[in-house]
Design an enzyme around this catalytic site. Structure first.
Site, mmCIF file in Angstrom:
data_model
loop_
_atom_site.group_PDB
_atom_site.id
_atom_site.type_symbol
_atom_site.label_atom_id
_atom_site.label_comp_id
_atom_site.label_asym_id
_atom_site.label_seq_id
_atom_site.Cartn_x
_atom_site.Cartn_y
_atom_site.Cartn_z
ATOM 1 N N ARG A 100 0.854 -1.185 0.000
ATOM 2 C CA ARG A 100 0.000 0.000 0.000
ATOM 3 C C ARG A 100 0.891 1.236 0.000
ATOM 4 O O ARG A 100 2.003 1.213 0.557
ATOM 5 C CB ARG A 100 -0.908 0.031 1.240
ATOM 6 N N HIS A 102 -1.708 0.763 -9.748
ATOM 7 C CA HIS A 102 -2.352 -0.249 -8.887
ATOM 8 C C HIS A 102 -2.956 -1.386 -9.733
ATOM 9 O O HIS A 102 -4.166 -1.640 -9.690
ATOM 10 C CB HIS A 102 -3.438 0.396 -8.005
HETATM 11 P P1 NDP Z 1 -1.705 -11.826 4.137
HETATM 12 O O1 NDP Z 1 -2.584 -11.317 5.230
HETATM 13 O O2 NDP Z 1 -1.945 -13.197 3.623
HETATM 14 O O3 NDP Z 1 -0.177 -11.774 4.595
HETATM 15 C C1 NDP Z 1 0.354 -10.673 5.253
HETATM 16 C C2 NDP Z 1 1.816 -10.962 5.577
HETATM 17 O O4 NDP Z 1 2.386 -9.778 6.181
HETATM 18 C C3 NDP Z 1 1.968 -12.103 6.595
HETATM 19 O O5 NDP Z 1 3.113 -12.854 6.309
HETATM 20 C C4 NDP Z 1 2.156 -11.334 7.911
HETATM 21 O O6 NDP Z 1 2.910 -12.040 8.894
HETATM 22 C C5 NDP Z 1 2.951 -10.138 7.439
HETATM 23 N N1 NDP Z 1 2.804 -9.032 8.387
HETATM 24 C C6 NDP Z 1 1.685 -8.407 8.810
HETATM 25 N N2 NDP Z 1 1.971 -7.487 9.740
HETATM 26 C C7 NDP Z 1 3.299 -7.541 9.925
HETATM 27 C C8 NDP Z 1 4.210 -6.863 10.786
HETATM 28 N N3 NDP Z 1 3.789 -5.923 11.655
HETATM 29 N N4 NDP Z 1 5.501 -7.185 10.730
HETATM 30 C C9 NDP Z 1 5.955 -8.141 9.878
HETATM 31 N N5 NDP Z 1 5.150 -8.832 9.039
HETATM 32 C C10 NDP Z 1 3.840 -8.531 9.068
HETATM 33 O O7 NDP Z 1 -1.789 -10.762 2.973
HETATM 34 P P2 NDP Z 1 -1.670 -11.017 1.393
HETATM 35 O O8 NDP Z 1 -0.388 -11.698 1.133
HETATM 36 O O9 NDP Z 1 -2.917 -11.613 0.897
HETATM 37 O O10 NDP Z 1 -1.624 -9.506 0.864
HETATM 38 C C11 NDP Z 1 -0.665 -8.588 1.310
HETATM 39 C C12 NDP Z 1 -1.016 -7.203 0.859
HETATM 40 O O11 NDP Z 1 -0.783 -7.052 -0.533
HETATM 41 C C13 NDP Z 1 -2.487 -6.784 1.006
HETATM 42 O O12 NDP Z 1 -2.802 -6.455 2.331
HETATM 43 C C14 NDP Z 1 -2.565 -5.599 0.080
HETATM 44 O O13 NDP Z 1 -2.198 -4.430 0.789
HETATM 45 C C15 NDP Z 1 -1.510 -5.914 -0.979
HETATM 46 N N6 NDP Z 1 -2.113 -6.220 -2.285
HETATM 47 C C16 NDP Z 1 -1.809 -5.404 -3.322
HETATM 48 C C17 NDP Z 1 -2.316 -5.656 -4.580
HETATM 49 C C18 NDP Z 1 -1.963 -4.772 -5.718
HETATM 50 O O14 NDP Z 1 -2.542 -4.935 -6.809
HETATM 51 N N7 NDP Z 1 -1.035 -3.852 -5.562
HETATM 52 C C19 NDP Z 1 -3.193 -6.806 -4.820
HETATM 53 C C20 NDP Z 1 -3.446 -7.591 -3.648
HETATM 54 C C21 NDP Z 1 -2.916 -7.302 -2.425
HETATM 55 P P3 NDP Z 1 2.373 -13.418 9.516
HETATM 56 O O15 NDP Z 1 2.517 -14.432 8.399
HETATM 57 O O16 NDP Z 1 3.304 -13.665 10.622
HETATM 58 O O17 NDP Z 1 0.957 -13.199 9.925
HETATM 59 C C1 OXD Z 2 -6.050 -5.852 -3.186
HETATM 60 C C2 OXD Z 2 -5.631 -4.874 -4.158
HETATM 61 O O1 OXD Z 2 -5.802 -5.659 -1.998
HETATM 62 O O2 OXD Z 2 -6.044 -4.943 -5.319
HETATM 63 O O3 OXD Z 2 -6.658 -6.855 -3.590
HETATM 64 O O4 OXD Z 2 -4.837 -3.993 -3.834
#
Ligand code: NDP
Ligand code: OXD
Length: 314
Positions: A230, A277
């Site tokens: 983000r 995005h």
């Molecule tokens: P998940 O919830 O599956 O995974 C999040 C990961 O981040 C986990 O490994 C988690 O750790 C880690 N995490 C969360 N908080 C912390 C912290 N404070 N310190 C260290 N690690 C942390 O999310 P997704 O993989 O599904 O998606 C990730 C992000 O990608 C979304 O939230 C979104 O913002 C972004 N996104 C962007 C898109 C785009 O088109 N640009 C499309 C889709 C998503 P743990 O495993 O230990 O819980």
């Molecule tokens: C998502 C994105 O979070 O598109 O799915 O950013």
């Protein structure tokens, strides 16, 4: 159950006929619901809201609401600025198609950087036929911040391509293929040892502006910084400053304010590549089945998969 459940729909910036497309595709899997726009009279009776970047104040006024289904993987736009009552659950899409799309985009970005794609295209315009200095993939480390549904797919795919990958998450992980780190100490390790940084974190109180003056300062010289998490994961002013010194290239798919304003300084910064995005967009075809399943389970009083922990923020 005979009566149909009312699901209201809001997808910021989408075309009017998007609701028709979603309804048609979800109904291939489950039919016992009606999908109505958020600004309709029927929406007032909705039990479920299916949304992307919705006006949350309006959503939270819906008296019968018990579930919010996010049309993407990141839920910050739903939970970060609002108090979600305890009787309302938030669910999200978790789609392997999106994880693979992200992986393709990250790989595209990294290979373009390492093989100097732009340099060769410039040479072509000038009819110059000579090799350029490229970065040896064996000599670098790629730090992947966030090892969730998306980050772990990306890290695995990079490993399969022969890259040396370091992964960072909140909780401790054990991957047999690449090294994983967690917590503050692990974060510092990735910051100071990675040549390419890839942010795939969710936006929470803990991760807001996690990339800032202090953390950019800990990076090596001449790094590549990629953000598809983000926009608010970075302090944009600090990124710009470091793009004039130790960051060789920044590739950004997300911004604090989207769409990126026409007068934003990022546009004219030569070593920042801007994407609107699109690195991993929701695909109605692959997401419809799991949304159908979620609606069906909610309708029959059960709990669907991929429920958000609103205390953790993701
Ligand atoms: P998940 O919830 O599956 O995974 C999040 C990961 O981040 C986990 O490994 C988690 O750790 C880690 N995490 C969360 N908080 C912390 C912290 N404070 N310190 C260290 N690690 C942390 O999310 P997704 O993989 O599904 O998606 C990730 C992000 O990608 C979304 O939230 C979104 O913002 C972004 N996104 C962007 C898109 C785009 O088109 N640009 C499309 C889709 C998503 P743990 O495993 O230990 O819980
Ligand atoms: C998502 C994105 O979070 O598109 O799915 O950013």
């Amino acid at each position: 159950m005979s009566s149909k459940i009312i699901v209201t729909f809001y997808n910021k910036g989408s075309k009017k006929d998007h609701i028709v497309e979603w309804e048609k595709k979800i109904k291939k899997w489950y039919k016992d619901f009606v999908l109505v726009p958020l600004n309709s009279e029927e929406a007032k009776k909705a039990k479920i809201a299916m949304v992307w970047k919705p006006p949350m104040k309006k959503i939270l006024k819906l008296k019968n609401l018990n579930s919010i289904i996010c049309l993407g993987q990141g839920v910050d736009h739903i939970i970060n600025d609002y108090h979600i009552p305890s009787d309302v659950s938030v669910y999200r899409i978790v789609d392997p198609y999106m994880a693979k799309s992200m992986s393709h985009w990250v790989i595209l970005s990294i290979l373009n950087y390492l093989r100097d794609y732009d340099g060769y295209r410039d040479q072509q315009k000038k009819r110059i036929y000579k090799s350029r200095k490229i970065i040896d993939f064996m000599s670098i480390k790629i730090g992947v911040y966030g090892l969730g549904e998306i980050g772990s797919t990306v890290a695995n795919d990079l490993y399969q391509l022969g890259f040396n990958v370091l992964g960072w998450s909140r909780t401790k992980k054990n991957h047999d293929k690449f090294k994983t780190y967690n917590g503050e100490k692990g974060f510092k390790f990735l910051l100071s040892n990675s040549d390419i940084h890839v942010c795939l974190l969710p936006l929470t109180k803990q991760t807001e502006e996690i990339f800032n003056f202090s953390t950019f300062s800990q990076m090596k010289n001449d790094v590549c910084f990629i953000n598809a998490g983000r926009g608010n994961h970075i302090n944009e002013k600090d990124l710009l400053l470091f793009c004039k010194s130790k960051i060789e290239l920044a590739i950004l798919d997300v911004f604090s304010n989207e769409p990126l304003q026409k007068n934003h300084s990022f546009w004219s910064q030569k070593n920042i590549i801007i994407w609107p995005h699109v690195s991993a967009e929701t695909n109605v075809d692959t997401a419809a089945e799991q949304i159908a399943k979620a609606i069906e389970l909610i309708h029959s009083g059960k709990i669907p998969e991929n429920k958000i922990d609103t205390n953790l923020g993701y």
